[in-house]
Structure formats: structure tokens, C-alpha cells
Design a protein around this motif. Structure first.
Motif, short mmCIF file in Angstrom:
data_model
loop_
_atom_site.label_atom_id
_atom_site.label_comp_id
_atom_site.label_asym_id
_atom_site.label_seq_id
_atom_site.Cartn_x
_atom_site.Cartn_y
_atom_site.Cartn_z
N SER A 56 0.84 -1.19 0.00
CA SER A 56 0.00 0.00 0.00
C SER A 56 0.88 1.24 0.00
CB SER A 56 -0.93 -0.02 1.22
OG SER A 56 -0.16 -0.04 2.42
N LEU A 57 0.26 2.38 0.33
CA LEU A 57 1.00 3.63 0.38
C LEU A 57 2.11 3.56 1.42
CD1 LEU A 57 -1.92 6.24 0.17
CD2 LEU A 57 -0.40 5.50 -1.67
N ASN A 58 3.23 4.21 1.11
CA ASN A 58 4.40 4.30 1.99
C ASN A 58 5.18 2.99 2.08
OD1 ASN A 58 3.76 7.02 2.66
ND2 ASN A 58 2.29 6.28 4.20
N ALA A 96 9.77 4.74 -2.22
CA ALA A 96 8.55 4.50 -1.45
C ALA A 96 7.33 4.78 -2.33
CB ALA A 96 8.51 5.38 -0.21
N VAL A 97 6.24 4.06 -2.09
CA VAL A 97 5.00 4.26 -2.83
C VAL A 97 4.33 5.53 -2.33
CG1 VAL A 97 2.74 3.30 -3.38
CG2 VAL A 97 4.73 1.78 -3.20
N ALA A 98 4.14 6.50 -3.21
CA ALA A 98 3.55 7.78 -2.82
C ALA A 98 2.06 7.86 -3.18
CB ALA A 98 4.30 8.93 -3.48
N GLU A 99 1.68 7.20 -4.26
CA GLU A 99 0.27 7.26 -4.69
C GLU A 99 -0.02 6.07 -5.59
OE1 GLU A 99 -2.92 10.35 -6.82
OE2 GLU A 99 -0.90 11.02 -6.27
N GLN A 114 2.91 5.78 -8.24
CA GLN A 114 3.84 6.89 -8.12
C GLN A 114 4.81 6.58 -6.99
OE1 GLN A 114 2.75 10.72 -6.31
NE2 GLN A 114 3.49 11.74 -8.18
N VAL A 115 6.09 6.57 -7.30
CA VAL A 115 7.11 6.27 -6.31
C VAL A 115 8.03 7.47 -6.16
CG1 VAL A 115 7.04 3.78 -6.70
CG2 VAL A 115 8.60 5.20 -8.04
N PHE A 122 10.53 11.88 -8.05
CA PHE A 122 9.35 11.04 -7.98
C PHE A 122 8.66 11.05 -9.34
CE2 PHE A 122 8.37 15.27 -6.44
CZ PHE A 122 7.25 15.64 -7.18
N GLY A 123 7.92 9.98 -9.63
CA GLY A 123 7.23 9.87 -10.90
C GLY A 123 6.37 8.62 -10.95
#
Length: 335
Positions: A56-58, A96-99, A114-115, A122-123
Motif C-alpha cells: 500500500s502507500l508508503n 517508497a509508494v507515494a500514490e 507513483q514512487v 518522484f514519478g
């Protein structure tokens, strides 16, 4: 009379406990909230994603490929063939997973991730491309990923076969000790070989019949066998058993054999265990491994208990003996 008093006391205690339990249960029921917690659609989607994708996120990854190309703009701009810029993160970078975004109209991969490496790097990238190029940052997950690499497995097979062939040739030429064929008077080496074969068979079985369980373990790895599912708990217990029994084997070999013979014996045992891991983990994926495993267990136990089990101790020097009679060490007669 004392027995009757004890029975009466026990009955009174049981009645009291039952009444208290019923009373507490009623109070809990009355005090329970009548309204359930309502989840938003976004929260439900997030829970569903975690249940099916296991992260999941983060969540933190480490890049294992040479590089991963990230899109700076939004995924919709890529799908509409608009001009976009890319940037790269490289091997050993921590990201890290941002979105997370689901785009059903994307025919390549509907999941975009988005990492971020840092605040300025990030991208976006397709999930399929991301997971093929990264590994969870947990050391256990990285170990699993390394030993699942096809090139490494092939390399280990070649090295193991060559090493075992050389060791076997050396051992048989010197008539040295080797597990199953010219074993020492201890069950620990046989037990270690059986544990390795069992672990390899179980590992392949989990991948074959419960891949989701193994996938979840890969993303949330642990060495605690009591906080995972029963099948994974048994596998982790076997891993700990390998370590414990392996230490016992080293101690036994050191006490029963001269230093040079003990080293050769342990190298031969390590080679047998390596072959067991490779053969049973691969053969089980094609179901033939179960038949081979049953035959191997029968062979290993039969060889030990009929040829190498030492049930007696010399009364003169204390050496272990497989049967009564003349001691092979000091020559004393034992009846």
C-alpha cells in the motif's frame, strides 16, 4: 465426606463463574455500539488493493534492476500521447509508494504507481514494470528474491553438482565418512538432510497450492512462525530446525572425528543438503517430488537404523558401538 465437600465447592464455583459470564455477556451486548463504522469508497478501494496486491502507500522498495524509468507527468497525459518527461532511479536506490491510481482505460496495465526516492525525485510507472524491477526493502524478502532468480538457481545447480561429484569421489577414495553411505554414529546428520528435503518440498508445495499465501509472505516477511498462517508457520519452524540441528551436527562431527575428517564430512553433508534442496524444490513443482520424497525418507531412515545406529557404548573406553562384541577403538570385549 471430604470428597463430597470438594464436589460441592467445585459446583458452587462453576455456578458462580457461569452466572458472572452470563452477566458480563449481557452487559457487553447492551453496551455494544449499534452503528457500524462506514467506510468511504476510497477506503474500501484501498483495503481491496492491499488484499490483492499485498502492499500500500508508503511501502518501501529497493531497485534491483539497472534502472527504472519514471514519468514526471500524470498517467492520463501518457495515455493521451501528450509530451512527457522521464527520470530514472537506479540499482540499490530506496523508493517508497507515494500514490496509487487505477485507470481502467489503460490496456497495458490499469495500475499506475507513483514512487519517490526523495522530495525532488518522484514519478509514475506501471505496476507490472515496477514490480519486475524492485524488491521489498526487508532483508528476508531480498533473500527470497535472490534465491528465486533463475540465473542464480541455474548457477547453484551447476556448482552444487560439480562440488558434490568432487566431494563424493574424494570421500569414497579415502573411505571417509559420508551421510547415508558411511555415516557416523549420530542421527543428527540424517535428521538435517531430512529437514532440508522436507523444507524444500513444503516450500514448493506452498508455491504450487497457496501462491497467494507465499506472495503475502514475500511482501510482509518475518521469521516468527507464530504470527503467520499454519502452513507458513510449519515452514519457518523447519528453517529454525535446520539452524539448530546444523549446529548440533557440527558439534557431533567435531567430537567423533579428527579435525580433517570432520571438515570433509561436513562439506559432504552440505553438498547432500544442497542437492536435496535443489532436487525436491524443483521436482515437487511437477508433483513427482512427493514420490521421491517418500522414497528418500524411507531410504535415509532405513540406512541409519540398520547400518549406522549406535545403541551401545564400550564399557572400557566409552566409544559408541553398533552392536555388542569387540570395541573397534580399544579392542575390549563387550557382552
Amino acid at each position: 465426606m471430604p470428597t463430597i465437600k470438594i464436589l460441592r465447592t467445585t459446583l458452587a464455583v462453576l455456578i458462580t463463574v457461569t452466572v458472572l459470564a452470563a452477566f458480563v455477556g449481557c452487559n457487553d451486548k447492551d453496551s455494544a455500539p449499534k452503528d457500524t463504522i462506514a467506510l468511504t469508497q476510497e477506503q474500501q478501494d484501498s483495503l481491496h488493493f492491499v488484499a490483492t496486491h499485498y502492499y500500500s502507500l508508503n511501502y518501501n522498495f529497493v531497485v534491483k534492476a539497472d534502472s527504472v524509468q519514471l514519468v514526471k507527468q500524470q498517467p492520463e497525459e501518457v495515455l493521451n500521447n501528450m509530451h512527457t518527461d522521464t527520470l530514472a532511479v537506479y540499482r540499490h536506490d530506496h523508493i517508497a509508494v507515494a500514490e496509487i491510481r487505477i485507470i481502467p482505460t489503460d490496456l497495458v496495465d490499469s495500475v499506475w504507481i507513483q514512487v519517490a526516492r526523495d522530495q525532488s525525485t518522484f514519478g509514475w510507472v506501471h505496476e507490472s514494470a515496477l514490480l519486475a524491477s524492485v524488491v521489498p526493502s526487508d532483508p528476508i524478502s531480498q533473500f527470497i528474491s535472490a534465491f528465486s532468480d533463475t540465473h542464480l538457481v541455474v548457477f547453484l545447480i551447476i556448482i552444487s553438482v560439480i562440488s558434490v561429484a568432487y566431494l563424493m569421489r574424494t570421500i569414497f577414495q579415502r573411505n571417509a565418512k559420508i551421510v547415508h553411505f558411511n555415516d557416523i554414529g549420530s542421527f543428527y546428520p540424517t535428521l538435517l538432510a531430512l529437514i532440508v528435503a522436507s523444507s524444500a518440498t513444503l516450500y514448493a508445495s506452498i508455491q504450487l497450492f497457496a501462491p497467494d499465501t507465499w506472495e503475502h509472505f514475500y511482501f510482509h516477511s518475518t521469521l516468527n512462525p507464530f504470527i503467520v498462517s499454519p502452513i507458513l508457520g510449519i515452514f519457518l519452524i523447519s528453517v529454525w530446525a535446520m539452524l539448530i540441528v546444523g549446529l548440533a551436527v557440527v558439534d557431533v562431527a567435531r567430537n567423533l572425528l579428527p579435525a580433517s575428517d570432520a571438515l570433509l564430512y561436513l562439506c559432504g553433508l552440505a553438498g547432500v543438503c544442497a542437492i536435496n534442496y535443489i532436487v525436491f524444490s524443483i521436482a515437487t513443482l511437477y508433483y513427482v517430488g512427493y514420490v521421491m520424497y517418500a522414497a528418500y525418507v524411507y531410504f535415509a531412515l532405513r540406512m541409519y537404523f540398520t547400518r549406522f545406529r549406535c545403541a551401545y557404548v564400550c564399557g572400557s573406553c566409552g566409544a559408541r558401538m553398533g552392536s555388542k562384541g569387540r570395541c573397534p577403538v580399544c579392542g575390549a570385549e563387550n557382552y
